[in-house]
Design an enzyme around this catalytic site. Structure first.
Site, PDB file in Angstrom:
ATOM      1  N   TYR A 101       0.838  -1.185   0.000  1.00 20.07           N
ATOM      2  CA  TYR A 101       0.000   0.000   0.000  1.00 20.07           C
ATOM      3  C   TYR A 101       0.887   1.253   0.000  1.00 20.07           C
ATOM      4  O   TYR A 101       1.832   1.351   0.808  1.00 20.07           O
ATOM      5  CB  TYR A 101      -0.895  -0.047   1.243  1.00 20.07           C
ATOM      6  CG  TYR A 101      -1.748   1.169   1.409  1.00 20.07           C
ATOM      7  CD1 TYR A 101      -2.799   1.414   0.538  1.00 20.07           C
ATOM      8  CD2 TYR A 101      -1.504   2.085   2.418  1.00 20.07           C
ATOM      9  CE1 TYR A 101      -3.584   2.544   0.677  1.00 20.07           C
ATOM     10  CE2 TYR A 101      -2.288   3.211   2.572  1.00 20.07           C
ATOM     11  CZ  TYR A 101      -3.321   3.435   1.689  1.00 20.07           C
ATOM     12  OH  TYR A 101      -4.094   4.552   1.823  1.00 20.07           O
ATOM     13  N   LYS A 199     -11.747  -0.073   5.191  1.00 16.39           N
ATOM     14  CA  LYS A 199     -12.083  -0.855   4.012  1.00 16.39           C
ATOM     15  C   LYS A 199     -13.159  -1.898   4.371  1.00 16.39           C
ATOM     16  O   LYS A 199     -14.239  -1.527   4.736  1.00 16.39           O
ATOM     17  CB  LYS A 199     -10.805  -1.488   3.442  1.00 16.39           C
ATOM     18  CG  LYS A 199      -9.605  -0.509   3.381  1.00 16.39           C
ATOM     19  CD  LYS A 199      -9.784   0.628   2.418  1.00 16.39           C
ATOM     20  CE  LYS A 199      -8.759   1.752   2.567  1.00 16.39           C
ATOM     21  NZ  LYS A 199      -7.376   1.369   2.587  1.00 16.39           N
TER      22      LYS A 199
HETATM   23  C1  LIG Z   1      -6.106   1.905   3.032  1.00 24.96           C
HETATM   24  C2  LIG Z   1      -5.027   0.990   3.423  1.00 24.96           C
HETATM   25  C3  LIG Z   1      -4.155   1.307   4.473  1.00 24.96           C
HETATM   26  C4  LIG Z   1      -4.216   2.631   5.210  1.00 24.96           C
HETATM   27  O1  LIG Z   1      -5.373   2.764   5.965  1.00 24.96           O
HETATM   28  P1  LIG Z   1      -6.090   4.149   6.277  1.00 24.96           P
HETATM   29  O2  LIG Z   1      -7.295   3.725   7.042  1.00 24.96           O
HETATM   30  O3  LIG Z   1      -6.394   4.818   4.978  1.00 24.96           O
HETATM   31  O4  LIG Z   1      -5.136   4.957   7.092  1.00 24.96           O
HETATM   32  C5  LIG Z   1      -3.190   0.377   4.816  1.00 24.96           C
HETATM   33  N1  LIG Z   1      -3.069  -0.793   4.151  1.00 24.96           N
HETATM   34  C6  LIG Z   1      -3.890  -1.123   3.138  1.00 24.96           C
HETATM   35  C7  LIG Z   1      -3.700  -2.426   2.447  1.00 24.96           C
HETATM   36  C8  LIG Z   1      -4.891  -0.243   2.736  1.00 24.96           C
HETATM   37  O5  LIG Z   1      -5.671  -0.580   1.705  1.00 24.96           O
END
Ligand SMILES: *Cc1c(COP(=O)(O)O)cnc(C)c1O
Length: 385
Positions: A101, A199
């Site tokens: 990421y 997510k």
């Molecule tokens: C979105 C995401 C993050 C970061 O998370 P946030 O809630 O946006 O701070 C970390 N790892 C993965 C795989 C992500 O998709």
């Protein structure tokens, strides 16, 4: 307490009817402080940065879903990751998956390298020889993401965890793409799981949140609890409530995400305007067998290459509607994006190219709309390519 199955725990773990009122849903305890009977004598809560009952319910529910011992909820996935990194001594060495990421890479490369002198080696963690060779005297952590973003590479968790154990190195798995419904990193020997709860866990695209779960290392859990309180990146009671509510339908949602994604991946693979489809559930996916061994199903994320370049991709991405053009993933609605321009712009161009994040690469987060509507829209949008 009886250990119920995952779908039952998603609804009940960490949650008891409210003692004062019988409310079946954990209330949003919107209170910064808690009254004490006598100095230092209280009901387990003194100040909401240290602990809040709504947050506790979420933390315990997540610990249960991952089959770990302790959960911690943070204001974002990156705040959660940062808390794990803050357990390391300055000057520690980390080995990380090269395909990760973008925000995690930025946290390592632009923040922790400077503030904590953390040294990071990026490599393909499936290359056992290279992994073993890169271990140094100050290597403290191996950071895994699987499936990776956006190439959906699967890292063999069992192999990485076994090698790390041999060298006394801690392993962290970012389980955001799979969720505990599809993948249980602790079953393969991983020590810590982190999530962007933004997510799939919350799943409704209305919260930013992060989770850390520690498997069984009490000392490490105490350190993270201390860092959570000492640095203060906590999740609010309201957002804790929303994630807790989202978790109740996580098993159902994941099932539907996987089912829709499978059909879309098959459709794209047979489409003449599509050069290549990357989806762990396809027979053509090089690590399909590993994905089958490690995951219960293959998730809702699909990456594919259009025939053409940046112009064709742009036209295509401007055309979709249900697949909204936006960053993020894992919500009920379908999203589509262009990693090279959007989510992965913070990764240096050479590294993007090495990984295959090309200008005709498109990533979709398949939502829960009716599959026929989704397929129809893709068919129509592909006409402009
Ligand atoms: C979105 C995401 C993050 C970061 O998370 P946030 O809630 O946006 O701070 C970390 N790892 C993965 C795989 C992500 O998709």
């Amino acid at each position: 307490m009886k250990k119920y199955k995952l779908s039952t725990r998603a609804i009940h773990a960490g949650q008891e009817p409210d003692e004062a009122t019988g409310a079946i849903m954990t209330p949003i305890y919107a209170s910064s402080t808690f009254v004490q009977q006598s100095p230092g004598v209280h009901k387990g809560y003194d100040y909401s940065r240290s602990g809040n009952p709504t947050r506790t319910a979420l933390e315990n529910c997540m610990a249960s879903l991952e089959d770990g011992q302790w959960g911690f909820a943070f204001a974002s996935g990156l705040a959660a990751e940062n808390a794990v990194l803050d357990t390391l001594e300055a000057g520690s060495h980390i080995i990380a998956m090269e395909d990760m990421y973008g925000g995690t890479f930025r946290l390592f490369d632009k923040v922790k390298k400077i503030s904590a002198a953390l040294e990071v080696t990026y490599l393909d963690l499936n290359n056992e020889q290279e992994l073993e060779n890169s271990i140094k005297g100050n290597t403290r952590l191996i950071w895994v993401e699987t499936p990776t973003n956006p190439m959906l590479t699967i890292v063999d968790l069992q192999k990485v965890a076994a090698l790390a154990k041999k060298h006394g190195i801690l392993t962290v798995c970012d389980n955001t793409f799979a969720s505990p419904v599809l993948q249980k990193p602790f079953d393969f020997g991983i020590d810590v799981v982190v999530h962007s709860a933004t997510k799939y866990l919350n799943g409704h695209s209305d919260v930013i949140a992060g989770i850390v779960v520690v498997k069984d290392d009490r000392e490490l859990a105490e350190k993270i609890k201390f860092i959570q309180k000492a640095t203060g990146g906590i999740l609010s009671p309201f957002d804790s409530f929303l994630v807790l509510r989202g978790l109740k339908t996580l098993p159902l949602r994941m099932k539907a995400h996987c089912s829709n994604a499978k059909k879309i991946a098959a459709f794209l693979e047979n489409h003449p305007k599509v050069e290549k489809v990357i989806y762990p559930g396809l027979e053509s996916f090089p690590q399909h067998e590993l994905a089958k061994k490690q995951m219960k199903d293959f998730g809702g994320m699909i990456t594919f290459l259009l025939k053409g370049g940046i112009e064709e991709s742009r036209r295509f991405l401007e055309k979709t509607k249900l697949f909204a053009l936006a960053e993020s993933l894992g919500g009920i609605e379908s999203l589509i994006e262009h990693p090279a321009i959007m989510t992965h712009a913070s990764i240096p161009k050479e590294m993007r190219e090495k990984l295959g994040v090309a200008d005709n690469l498109v990533r979709v987060s398949v939502g829960l709309e009716d599959i026929e509507d989704l397929l129809e829209e893709l068919e129509e949008a592909l006409r402009v390519v």
